[in-house]
Design a protein around this motif. Structure first.
Motif, PDB file in Angstrom:
ATOM      1  N   UNK A 272       0.576 -16.226   2.078  1.00 52.37           N
ATOM      2  CA  UNK A 272      -0.784 -16.728   1.936  1.00 52.37           C
ATOM      3  C   UNK A 272      -1.328 -17.263   3.273  1.00 52.37           C
ATOM      4  N   UNK A 273      -1.826 -16.445   4.173  1.00 53.13           N
ATOM      5  CA  UNK A 273      -1.916 -14.993   4.168  1.00 53.13           C
ATOM      6  C   UNK A 273      -1.497 -14.456   5.536  1.00 53.13           C
ATOM      7  N   UNK A 274      -0.352 -14.891   6.045  1.00 51.49           N
ATOM      8  CA  UNK A 274       0.056 -14.548   7.402  1.00 51.49           C
ATOM      9  C   UNK A 274       0.684 -13.169   7.496  1.00 51.49           C
ATOM     10  N   UNK A 275       1.625 -12.850   6.615  1.00 50.20           N
ATOM     11  CA  UNK A 275       2.192 -11.510   6.617  1.00 50.20           C
ATOM     12  C   UNK A 275       3.452 -11.333   7.426  1.00 50.20           C
ATOM     13  N   UNK A 297      -3.048 -12.705  -3.574  1.00 49.01           N
ATOM     14  CA  UNK A 297      -4.357 -12.705  -4.226  1.00 49.01           C
ATOM     15  C   UNK A 297      -5.041 -14.057  -4.061  1.00 49.01           C
ATOM     16  N   UNK A 298      -4.300 -15.140  -4.282  1.00 52.87           N
ATOM     17  CA  UNK A 298      -4.881 -16.482  -4.127  1.00 52.87           C
ATOM     18  C   UNK A 298      -5.212 -16.745  -2.668  1.00 52.87           C
ATOM     19  N   UNK A 299      -4.264 -16.518  -1.779  1.00 57.53           N
ATOM     20  CA  UNK A 299      -4.533 -16.626  -0.351  1.00 57.53           C
ATOM     21  C   UNK A 299      -4.550 -18.043   0.181  1.00 57.53           C
ATOM     22  N   UNK A 306      -7.215 -17.669   7.134  1.00 57.68           N
ATOM     23  CA  UNK A 306      -6.626 -16.772   6.144  1.00 57.68           C
ATOM     24  C   UNK A 306      -7.647 -16.184   5.202  1.00 57.68           C
ATOM     25  N   UNK A 307      -7.173 -15.303   4.316  1.00 59.08           N
ATOM     26  CA  UNK A 307      -8.044 -14.629   3.360  1.00 59.08           C
ATOM     27  C   UNK A 307      -7.691 -14.981   1.934  1.00 59.08           C
ATOM     28  N   UNK A 308      -7.934 -14.027   1.025  1.00 58.81           N
ATOM     29  CA  UNK A 308      -7.693 -14.258  -0.391  1.00 58.81           C
ATOM     30  C   UNK A 308      -8.893 -14.876  -1.085  1.00 58.81           C
ATOM     31  N   UNK A 309      -8.757 -15.110  -2.397  1.00 63.53           N
ATOM     32  CA  UNK A 309      -9.863 -15.745  -3.119  1.00 63.53           C
ATOM     33  C   UNK A 309      -9.967 -17.226  -2.785  1.00 63.53           C
ATOM     34  N   UNK A 310      -8.938 -17.774  -2.155  1.00 65.59           N
ATOM     35  CA  UNK A 310      -8.846 -19.143  -1.681  1.00 65.59           C
ATOM     36  C   UNK A 310      -8.291 -20.081  -2.759  1.00 65.59           C
ATOM     37  N   UNK A 384      -0.241  -0.821  -5.144  1.00 62.18           N
ATOM     38  CA  UNK A 384      -0.904  -2.054  -5.570  1.00 62.18           C
ATOM     39  C   UNK A 384      -0.599  -3.174  -4.591  1.00 62.18           C
ATOM     40  N   UNK A 385       0.651  -3.260  -4.172  1.00 63.93           N
ATOM     41  CA  UNK A 385       1.066  -4.279  -3.200  1.00 63.93           C
ATOM     42  C   UNK A 385       0.291  -4.104  -1.895  1.00 63.93           C
ATOM     43  N   UNK A 386       0.185  -2.858  -1.432  1.00 61.77           N
ATOM     44  CA  UNK A 386      -0.524  -2.571  -0.185  1.00 61.77           C
ATOM     45  C   UNK A 386      -2.003  -2.927  -0.297  1.00 61.77           C
ATOM     46  N   UNK A 387      -2.598  -2.640  -1.442  1.00 59.51           N
ATOM     47  CA  UNK A 387      -4.015  -2.918  -1.662  1.00 59.51           C
ATOM     48  C   UNK A 387      -4.303  -4.409  -1.638  1.00 59.51           C
ATOM     49  N   UNK A 388      -3.508  -5.182  -2.380  1.00 59.89           N
ATOM     50  CA  UNK A 388      -3.713  -6.634  -2.420  1.00 59.89           C
ATOM     51  C   UNK A 388      -3.441  -7.244  -1.054  1.00 59.89           C
ATOM     52  N   UNK A 389      -2.443  -6.726  -0.345  1.00 59.67           N
ATOM     53  CA  UNK A 389      -2.133  -7.213   0.994  1.00 59.67           C
ATOM     54  C   UNK A 389      -3.296  -6.971   1.947  1.00 59.67           C
ATOM     55  N   UNK A 390      -3.938  -5.806   1.840  1.00 60.99           N
ATOM     56  CA  UNK A 390      -5.077  -5.485   2.696  1.00 60.99           C
ATOM     57  C   UNK A 390      -6.281  -6.341   2.353  1.00 60.99           C
ATOM     58  N   UNK A 391      -6.593  -6.474   1.070  1.00 58.03           N
ATOM     59  CA  UNK A 391      -7.762  -7.253   0.668  1.00 58.03           C
ATOM     60  C   UNK A 391      -7.569  -8.733   0.949  1.00 58.03           C
ATOM     61  N   UNK A 392      -6.350  -9.222   0.787  1.00 60.35           N
ATOM     62  CA  UNK A 392      -6.068 -10.627   1.061  1.00 60.35           C
ATOM     63  C   UNK A 392      -5.827 -10.912   2.523  1.00 60.35           C
TER      64      UNK A 392
END
Length: 450
Positions: A272-275, A297-299, A306-310, A384-392
């Protein structure tokens, strides 16, 4: 109502264009022959540039072996621009030149970084910049011993690169194997985790802490700070404990108990959300990957790198549900009532994020070979993991990114872009949504739920 629409529309347009133009310029620069040592397509250069300016960290090429020193410096500059926000740097330029800041930028920055009214923009921006540069300097000094080698200049650059990348929650590493060789090291992961927290906890909390130190008397912390820190801490503890339980005899096999604990909580912070990751995620079980998807997703916290919905969005929704279950008609937390428009905004943001994930995942599946479900294995979960990782804007990957088709890379470029600019800002830009409620109501009529 047209006049009410213009400020959010102009602000969203400025934000969207600034990130898009910066990513494009960065892609062109990285595509230049002297920026990379290996063959690099323009799409891969644009993907890397977008990932850097969106502080995501997803990569289709190895950063350490593909790019030369000038290329790595461009990536570092893009990370810094994306982490603080291009609007922050442009506002700082206006302040240093003694010029008045455009009203749109002023309102947008105050809304992003200050949870209460009456904040002076110049003081806010200078606090953010000084805190950022000062923290990155301290982190660089702390990381030098971990990267020290026979070449002092190389060790210093490694320390600087990781300090900026960790603070901005970018997840980029200029080491060939990333941080996977440090899973048994206690010092470097601890410093990196602290750097991540320094960046993703949020500038509003830093600014409020500075204001409290300057002012006389003791004031209560704002609801924003209390809700943010509470949610932040709960998610870190929850993630760390779950990873420790599920992976202690799998991905963490061979590590000592202190090393297992450090790896578990490092991953909980990094998700959340360094990677950054100390252990290859392909060794983790599916349950842990679902926990990672939730954390991504939360981020991070609002007004951070960082990103995510916060965290506050998640906290507001939890407070709303819990308040309803206890019989309250409004969302309450810490003996305070959360305004209804904040609750609706949180619901809108989560709904848009969920729809974006569904759409991006659908497009990724379209670009894949048409395997049957029986023969697809874990491809669905990996995408799905890749998608959430990109969006977040996280950057964690199960390892499928370099093998993606050109179409899939384009999908993830737009997904990373949406995650950094913000799906709510893009919705405002595309639909002309107003930030002010319309002052009329239609007749009420009941509908059945559940």
């Amino acid at each position: 109502m047209k006049s009410a629409n213009r400020p959010p529309l102009r602000s969203a347009l400025y934000l969207a264009l600034s990130f898009a133009v910066t990513a494009l310029i960065g892609g062109i620069l990285l595509w230049l022959p002297w920026m990379h040592g290996e063959k690099l397509s323009f799409l891969d250069a644009l993907f890397t540039s977008t990932s850097a300016v969106c502080v995501t960290g997803l990569t289709v090429v190895n950063t350490a072996t593909t790019f030369t020193l000038p290329g790595k410096l461009v990536i570092l500059a893009l990370i810094q621009l994306g982490g603080l926000g291009i609007m922050t740097f442009s506002t700082l330029f206006f302040i240093l030149m003694g010029r008045s800041v455009p009203v749109i930028e002023s309102l947008s920055l105050k809304e992003s970084f200050a949870p209460y009214h009456g904040v002076h923009l110049g003081s806010l921006i200078l606090t953010i910049v000084i805190y950022t540069l000062g923290t990155e300097l301290v982190l660089t000094l702390l990381l030098i011993p971990a990267f020290w080698s026979s070449n002092p200049g190389e060790g210093l650059f490694h320390a600087l690169f990781h300090a900026v990348s960790a603070f901005c929650n970018a997840g980029f590493s200029d080491l060939p194997a990333g941080l996977t060789s440090y899973s048994r090291n206690l010092y470097l992961p601890t410093v990196i985790a602290l750097a991540i927290l320094a960046g993703n906890t949020g500038f509003p909390i830093v600014f409020e802490a500075v204001q409290r130190l300057r002012s006389r008397g003791i004031r209560k912390w704002s609801l924003h700070t209390r809700l943010t820190l509470t949610t932040h801490l709960i998610l870190i503890l929850m993630g760390g404990l779950l990873f420790l339980i599920f992976e202690k005899n799998r991905a963490f096999t061979g590590l000592s108990l202190p090393e297992k604990i450090l790896n578990a909580f490092f991953l909980s912070v990094s998700a959340r959300t360094a990677g950054f990751n100390l252990i290859d995620l392909s060794r983790f079980g599916e349950v842990s990957l679902y926990v990672l998807i939730f954390l991504m997703f939360v981020g991070a916290c609002p007004g951070s790198t960082g990103g995510g919905v916060k965290t506050t969005t998640f906290g507001v929704l939890v407070a709303s549900v819990w308040s309803r279950l206890r019989g309250y008609s409004r969302a309450t937390v810490f003996r305070r009532t959360i305004p209804q428009d904040i609750v609706f905004k949180a619901l809108t943001l989560v709904s848009l994020y969920a729809f974006t994930i569904f759409l991006a995942q659908f497009l990724l599946i379209l670009s894949a070979p048409g395997h049957t479900f029986a023969s697809s294995g874990t491809e669905f979960l990996a995408r799905l993991f890749e998608t959430v990782s990109a969006l977040g804007t996280v950057g964690l990957s199960t390892g499928i990114t370099p093998q993606l088709s050109p179409w899939s890379k384009v999908v993830l470029i737009f997904t990373m872009y949406a995650g950094r600019v913000g799906v709510l800002s893009l919705a405002v830009l595309l639909t002309g949504l107003s930030s002010r409620p319309k002052e009329f109501y239609y007749p009420k009529e009941e509908v059945l739920l559940g």
